[in-house]
Design an enzyme around this catalytic site. Structure first.
Site, short mmCIF file in Angstrom:
data_model
loop_
_atom_site.label_atom_id
_atom_site.label_comp_id
_atom_site.label_asym_id
_atom_site.label_seq_id
_atom_site.Cartn_x
_atom_site.Cartn_y
_atom_site.Cartn_z
N VAL A 25 -0.93 -48.51 -76.02
CA VAL A 25 -1.80 -47.47 -75.94
C VAL A 25 -1.05 -46.10 -75.73
O VAL A 25 -0.20 -46.51 -74.71
CB VAL A 25 -3.07 -47.75 -75.49
CG1 VAL A 25 -3.83 -48.89 -76.31
CG2 VAL A 25 -2.79 -48.26 -73.92
N SER A 26 -1.67 -44.93 -75.86
CA SER A 26 -0.74 -43.86 -75.36
C SER A 26 -1.21 -43.61 -73.92
O SER A 26 -0.15 -43.05 -73.19
CB SER A 26 -1.23 -42.61 -76.34
OG SER A 26 -0.84 -43.02 -77.88
N THR A 27 -2.29 -43.66 -73.35
CA THR A 27 -2.72 -43.51 -72.09
C THR A 27 -3.43 -44.69 -71.42
O THR A 27 -3.95 -45.54 -72.04
CB THR A 27 -3.75 -42.31 -71.96
OG1 THR A 27 -4.91 -42.66 -72.92
CG2 THR A 27 -3.05 -41.14 -72.71
N GLN A 30 -7.19 -45.48 -72.62
CA GLN A 30 -7.47 -45.98 -73.95
C GLN A 30 -7.47 -47.70 -73.84
O GLN A 30 -6.84 -48.24 -72.98
CB GLN A 30 -6.50 -45.79 -74.99
CG GLN A 30 -6.48 -44.17 -75.38
CD GLN A 30 -5.01 -44.04 -76.29
OE1 GLN A 30 -4.24 -44.60 -76.25
NE2 GLN A 30 -5.46 -43.04 -77.04
N ALA A 52 2.20 -46.16 -73.28
CA ALA A 52 3.30 -45.04 -73.07
C ALA A 52 2.75 -44.15 -74.59
O ALA A 52 2.53 -44.78 -75.61
CB ALA A 52 4.44 -45.48 -73.36
#
Length: 215
Positions: A25-27, A30, A52
Site C-alpha cells: 500500500v502507498s500510505t 490504506q 511505500a
C-alpha cells in the site's frame, strides 16, 4: 478472483515450488487486508509486505521477497501495479525472476501468469512495450542534448566556476594562493576549479592543464 488455481494445490506452484505473496500500500492509512486475504486464498505460503509509494525505489519487503524466492517458486501479487514502479521496472523484475527460474502471477490481471503459455505471451508483449518506451526516452534525451549543443551548452550540471569566478581565482593565484586556497576562499570545490583552469588553458592552447601552484 482470489481462489488458487486447480493446478496448484496446497499452495504449490505448477512446477512444485512455493507460492510467495507480495502486498503493498502507498500510505499507512490504506488497508492492506484485501490484498492479504486474496493472497492467502490463493495459497501463498508466505506473504511479504511494504508501505511505500509506487515511485519509491527502496522497498524492504520486496527485497526480502526476492531474496526468499527459490527456483520453481512463483511470486504472487494482487495486482501488477503493486509490484512495479513503472512498466520498464515491472518487466525488469519479472525478467529477473524468469532468469532465476521463478514464475510471476497477478490475481486480478487476467492472463498475467508467466508459468502458463498465454501468460508468458502477454509478458513478452509487455516487454516489447517497455523496450519501446525506453527507446522513446533515449530519443528524447538525444534530441534534448542536440538542441542544447546547438545553443552552445553541454549536457549535465552547470559548472559553479563561472568566468567571473575563474578570473577571481586566477587573481588570487597570481598573488601566491594555491588552487586549493583559492577554491576555499571562493567557497567552491577545488576539483571544479582545477577542471575550469584546465579547460581554459586548453582553450588558450597553453596546455598547462591548470597545474597547482603548490598545495
Amino acid at each position: 478472483m482470489g481462489a488458487p488455481d486447480p493446478g496448484t494445490p496446497n499452495g504449490r506452484s505448477a512446477e512444485g515450488g512455493a507460492l510467495i505473496g507480495y502486498a503493498r500500500v502507498s500510505t499507512p492509512e490504506q488497508d492492506m487486508s484485501l490484498q492479504i486475504d486474496a493472497l492467502e486464498k490463493a495459497g501463498c505460503a508466505r506473504i511479504f509486505t511494504d508501505v511505500a509509494g509506487g515511485a519509491k525505489a527502496e522497498r524492504a519487503g520486496l527485497a526480502e521477497a526476492l531474496a526468499y524466492l527459490r527456483p520453481a517458486d512463483t511470486l504472487v501479487v494482487w495486482k501488477i501495479d503493486r509490484l512495479g514502479r513503472s512498466l520498464p521496472h515491472l518487466v525488469g523484475l519479472v525478467e529477473n525472476l524468469r532468469d532465476r527460474g521463478i514464475g510471476f502471477r497477478s490475481l486480478t490481471d487476467a492472463g498475467m501468469d508467466t508459468t502458463t503459455p498465454s501468460g508468458a505471451l502477454i509478458f513478452h508483449i509487455f516487454a516489447a512495450l517497455a523496450d519501446f518506451e525506453r527507446s522513446l526516452i533515449r530519443e528524447r534525451t538525444k534530441a534534448g542534448l542536440e538542441v542544447a549543443a546547438a545553443r552552445g551548452r553541454k549536457g549535465g550540471r552547470r559548472s559553479v566556476v563561472t568566468p567571473g569566478v575563474l578570473k577571481r581565482a586566477r587573481d588570487m593565484m597570481d598573488k601566491g594562493l594555491t588552487v586549493r586556497q583559492a577554491a576555499a576562499a571562493l567557497k567552491i570545490g577545488k576539483t571544479p576549479l582545477y577542471e575550469a583552469l584546465r579547460a581554459a588553458d586548453e582553450a588558450a592552447g597553453s596546455g598547462s592543464g591548470g597545474k597547482e601552484n603548490g598545495v
